[in-house]
Design an enzyme around this catalytic site. Structure first.
Site, PDB file in Angstrom:
ATOM      1  N   THR A  62      43.957 105.711  43.837  1.00 36.08           N
ATOM      2  CA  THR A  62      44.692 106.888  43.370  1.00 36.08           C
ATOM      3  C   THR A  62      44.425 107.153  41.893  1.00 36.08           C
ATOM      4  O   THR A  62      44.283 108.312  41.473  1.00 36.08           O
ATOM      5  CB  THR A  62      46.202 106.693  43.583  1.00 36.08           C
ATOM      6  OG1 THR A  62      46.425 106.296  44.929  1.00 36.08           O
ATOM      7  CG2 THR A  62      46.958 107.970  43.298  1.00 36.08           C
ATOM      8  N   TYR A  90      51.748 112.343  53.926  1.00 36.00           N
ATOM      9  CA  TYR A  90      52.054 113.713  54.330  1.00 36.00           C
ATOM     10  C   TYR A  90      52.387 113.826  55.815  1.00 36.00           C
ATOM     11  O   TYR A  90      53.375 114.439  56.192  1.00 36.00           O
ATOM     12  CB  TYR A  90      50.921 114.703  53.965  1.00 36.00           C
ATOM     13  CG  TYR A  90      51.348 116.143  54.153  1.00 36.00           C
ATOM     14  CD1 TYR A  90      52.196 116.753  53.239  1.00 36.00           C
ATOM     15  CD2 TYR A  90      50.941 116.869  55.263  1.00 36.00           C
ATOM     16  CE1 TYR A  90      52.628 118.060  53.426  1.00 36.00           C
ATOM     17  CE2 TYR A  90      51.365 118.183  55.460  1.00 36.00           C
ATOM     18  CZ  TYR A  90      52.216 118.777  54.543  1.00 36.00           C
ATOM     19  OH  TYR A  90      52.643 120.052  54.728  1.00 36.00           O
ATOM     20  N   TYR A  93      48.346  99.122  51.403  1.00 33.06           N
ATOM     21  CA  TYR A  93      48.897  99.693  50.173  1.00 33.06           C
ATOM     22  C   TYR A  93      50.187 100.425  50.522  1.00 33.06           C
ATOM     23  O   TYR A  93      50.166 101.475  51.158  1.00 33.06           O
ATOM     24  CB  TYR A  93      47.869 100.639  49.551  1.00 33.06           C
ATOM     25  CG  TYR A  93      48.237 101.267  48.230  1.00 33.06           C
ATOM     26  CD1 TYR A  93      49.355 100.856  47.492  1.00 33.06           C
ATOM     27  CD2 TYR A  93      47.446 102.271  47.689  1.00 33.06           C
ATOM     28  CE1 TYR A  93      49.663 101.438  46.280  1.00 33.06           C
ATOM     29  CE2 TYR A  93      47.749 102.861  46.468  1.00 33.06           C
ATOM     30  CZ  TYR A  93      48.851 102.442  45.771  1.00 33.06           C
ATOM     31  OH  TYR A  93      49.171 103.020  44.567  1.00 33.06           O
ATOM     32  N   ARG A 122      54.429 107.998  46.857  1.00 27.71           N
ATOM     33  CA  ARG A 122      53.294 108.900  47.039  1.00 27.71           C
ATOM     34  C   ARG A 122      53.086 109.294  48.501  1.00 27.71           C
ATOM     35  O   ARG A 122      52.429 110.295  48.775  1.00 27.71           O
ATOM     36  CB  ARG A 122      52.004 108.266  46.502  1.00 27.71           C
ATOM     37  CG  ARG A 122      51.911 108.228  44.985  1.00 27.71           C
ATOM     38  CD  ARG A 122      50.519 107.796  44.556  1.00 27.71           C
ATOM     39  NE  ARG A 122      50.395 107.731  43.104  1.00 27.71           N
ATOM     40  CZ  ARG A 122      50.001 108.727  42.323  1.00 27.71           C
ATOM     41  NH1 ARG A 122      49.725 109.902  42.859  1.00 27.71           N
ATOM     42  NH2 ARG A 122      49.896 108.564  41.019  1.00 27.71           N
ATOM     43  N   LYS A 166      49.309  95.515  48.629  1.00 22.31           N
ATOM     44  CA  LYS A 166      49.602  96.016  47.291  1.00 22.31           C
ATOM     45  C   LYS A 166      50.983  96.630  47.388  1.00 22.31           C
ATOM     46  O   LYS A 166      51.169  97.678  47.998  1.00 22.31           O
ATOM     47  CB  LYS A 166      48.575  97.056  46.838  1.00 22.31           C
ATOM     48  CG  LYS A 166      48.878  97.636  45.452  1.00 22.31           C
ATOM     49  CD  LYS A 166      47.878  98.712  45.048  1.00 22.31           C
ATOM     50  CE  LYS A 166      48.256  99.317  43.688  1.00 22.31           C
ATOM     51  NZ  LYS A 166      47.341 100.416  43.293  1.00 22.31           N
ATOM     52  N   ILE A 183      47.513  94.779  40.892  1.00 20.14           N
ATOM     53  CA  ILE A 183      46.467  95.804  40.896  1.00 20.14           C
ATOM     54  C   ILE A 183      46.982  96.854  39.917  1.00 20.14           C
ATOM     55  O   ILE A 183      47.899  97.603  40.211  1.00 20.14           O
ATOM     56  CB  ILE A 183      46.211  96.360  42.298  1.00 20.14           C
ATOM     57  CG1 ILE A 183      45.748  95.216  43.217  1.00 20.14           C
ATOM     58  CG2 ILE A 183      45.164  97.473  42.248  1.00 20.14           C
ATOM     59  CD1 ILE A 183      45.567  95.621  44.666  1.00 20.14           C
TER      60      ILE A 183
END
Length: 301
Positions: free
Chosen positions: A46, A116, A141, A146, A169, A214
């Site tokens: 990202t 989404y 992740y 997000r 992550k 990370i």
């Protein structure tokens, strides 16, 4: 020790003034990271603005990073890892990106929760089931902010039983959830990596048994953040705590007006290759710029 540990940099993609990718700047950033002792690099995450990169741009970045890391490791007897961002909200694309990472020789693929679409837990499980079949080690992740969807510990427990799932992550921002992942998964699977996705939570997560970070701020300060992580790995939490509180203002400033907008601005202030961001991202506000500049000074960066 887990297969993945230490400090990894979620690399920004530097841009020229005309908005093109600054490939020479990217080379310089990779070498800066390697020379500062980073444990691993993550291109195409990202922070690399992948939603706005063309696939040919992505592949040029991969063409650059792998020979540089391989040559550095060979010349210096190191084992810096490369984890490639390979997520999508289209499962077929995620599979294709994982295959690309594997073909380039990546050590790991980072696959984000499908965003989404807001799939059910079953849909998320099947998404990771599909990418797990590619044959490259996969890091899950989890970043609800997000994606709109949190991967619960119960769901992650199902996912980690799939082949090739080697770590998570964790960017839920919930230290209790992170500790639950350690309690219910890592304690029985010591090789499973629990990496912080939030710079500011690196110390508490590692104190609780996590494996590293990370990181976004390592784009600018790989040496200092690497030192914090390595002190934690050695159990020197008093020293790690000093670094943590020294860097706290910068952790906050790096996200005060979005990512990677703020870290790019900070890098520009310090003369590192960063440049602009691509729309729909925009440069930080003047107020945010001042916060970033003040943090750089107060943290003696």
């Amino acid at each position: 020790m887990a297969l993945i540990h230490g400090a990894y940099t979620a690399m920004i993609t530097p841009m020229l003034s005309n908005g093109d990718v600054d490939y020479e700047g990217f080379k310089k950033n990779v070498m800066f990271q390697l020379e500062q002792g980073i444990d691993g690099l993550l291109p195409l995450g990202t922070s690399g603005e992948t939603p706005t990169l063309d696939e040919d741009e992505e592949e040029k970045l991969l063409d650059i990073i792998f020979p540089l890391v391989k040559d550095f490791n060979k010349k210096n007897g190191k084992d810096v890892k490369v984890m490639v961002g390979a997520g999508s909200n289209n499962t077929r694309d995620a599979v294709r990106y994982c295959q690309r990472a594997k073909d380039f020789g990546a050590d790991f693929a980072l696959v984000v929760t499908p965003y989404y679409n807001k799939p059910s837990d079953e849909g998320i499980f099947r998404h990771f089931e599909a990418v797990s079949k590619v044959g490259i080690p996969v890091v899950v992740y989890n970043i609800q902010g997000r994606t709109g969807k949190n991967i619960s510990t119960a769901l992650l427990q199902r996912i980690v039983e799939l082949p090739n799932i080697v770590g998570v992550k964790e960017a839920s921002g919930n230290i209790n959830q992170m500790m639950e992942v350690i309690e219910k998964i890592k304690l029985s699977k010591p090789d499973f990596a629990v990496m912080s996705g939030d710079d500011g939570l690196t110390l508490p997560l590692m104190a609780a048994g996590g494996d590293g970070v990370i990181s976004v701020v390592t784009n600018m300060i790989p040496g200092l953040m690497g030192q914090l992580v390595h002190e934690c790995e050695k159990g020197n939490f008093a020293e790690a705590r000093k670094l943590h509180y020294r860097l706290q203002p910068f952790f906050r400033a790096a996200f005060v007006d979005g990512n990677p907008t703020c870290i790019k601005y900070a890098m520009n202030v310090k003369g590192l290759a960063a440049g602009s961001v691509r729309l729909p991202l925009a440069e930080p506000t003047d107020a945010a710029k001042k916060i970033i500049e003040d943090a750089i000074k107060s943290c003696n960066l």
